[in-house]
Design a protein around this motif. Structure first.
Motif, short mmCIF file in Angstrom:
data_model
loop_
_atom_site.label_atom_id
_atom_site.label_comp_id
_atom_site.label_asym_id
_atom_site.label_seq_id
_atom_site.Cartn_x
_atom_site.Cartn_y
_atom_site.Cartn_z
N ASP A 56 0.85 -1.18 0.00
CA ASP A 56 0.00 0.00 0.00
C ASP A 56 0.89 1.24 0.00
N ARG A 57 0.30 2.34 0.35
CA ARG A 57 1.00 3.63 0.39
C ARG A 57 1.74 3.93 -0.91
N PRO A 58 1.02 3.98 -2.02
CA PRO A 58 1.67 4.36 -3.27
C PRO A 58 2.11 5.82 -3.23
N TYR A 59 3.16 6.09 -3.99
CA TYR A 59 3.71 7.45 -4.02
C TYR A 59 4.24 7.68 -5.44
N TYR A 60 4.01 8.89 -5.97
CA TYR A 60 4.32 9.16 -7.36
C TYR A 60 5.14 10.43 -7.51
N ALA A 61 5.98 10.45 -8.51
CA ALA A 61 6.63 11.69 -8.91
C ALA A 61 5.58 12.63 -9.45
N GLU A 62 5.81 13.91 -9.29
CA GLU A 62 4.82 14.90 -9.75
C GLU A 62 4.56 14.77 -11.24
N SER A 63 5.56 14.40 -11.99
CA SER A 63 5.45 14.35 -13.44
C SER A 63 4.51 13.25 -13.93
N VAL A 64 4.22 12.27 -13.08
CA VAL A 64 3.36 11.16 -13.50
C VAL A 64 2.09 11.05 -12.67
#
Length: 124
Positions: A56-64
């Protein structure tokens, strides 16, 4: 130690979608934080997305953010990176990487094991 195999790359037009797979073997992927990174030609490798060891706890770069989604399927011991609304600037070699009990790790040097990379090319 888990082994990872990255697959699913290809050539798509802008606005299209691809789903990358990060298949684990040797151990269950449960308990491994998995990060996705990419490296465009002539550029440094950059963080794209991650999922923590508990799946869980997904995290993404702002660009995606808003276009890419990470997920985990324990039944097939595989993580996925769903990439929608692809842009030409997403063109790169994509890698998955794992770290045991990893949480919110965005630095590539902190990962213990790497898949071999898969090419994603987005044409305009």
């Amino acid at each position: 130690q888990v082994q990872l195999v990255t697959s699913g790359g290809g050539v798509v037009h802008a606005g299209g979608s691809l789903r990358l797979s990060c298949a684990a073997s040797g151990r269950t992927i449960n308990g491994y934080g998995v990060g996705w990174f990419r490296q465009a030609q002539g550029k440094n490798r950059e963080f794209v997305a991650l999922i923590s060891w508990s799946g869980d706890r997904p995290y993404y770069a702002e660009s995606v953010k808003g276009r890419f989604t990470v997920s985990r399927d324990l039944g097939v011991n595989t993580d996925y990176l769903q990439m929608d609304n692809l842009k030409p600037e997403d063109t790169a070699v994509y890698y998955c990487a794992g770290r045991h009990l990893g949480i919110q790790i965005v630095n590539d040097w902190e990962y213990e094991v790497w898949g071999q990379g898969t090419q994603v090319t987005v044409s305009s």
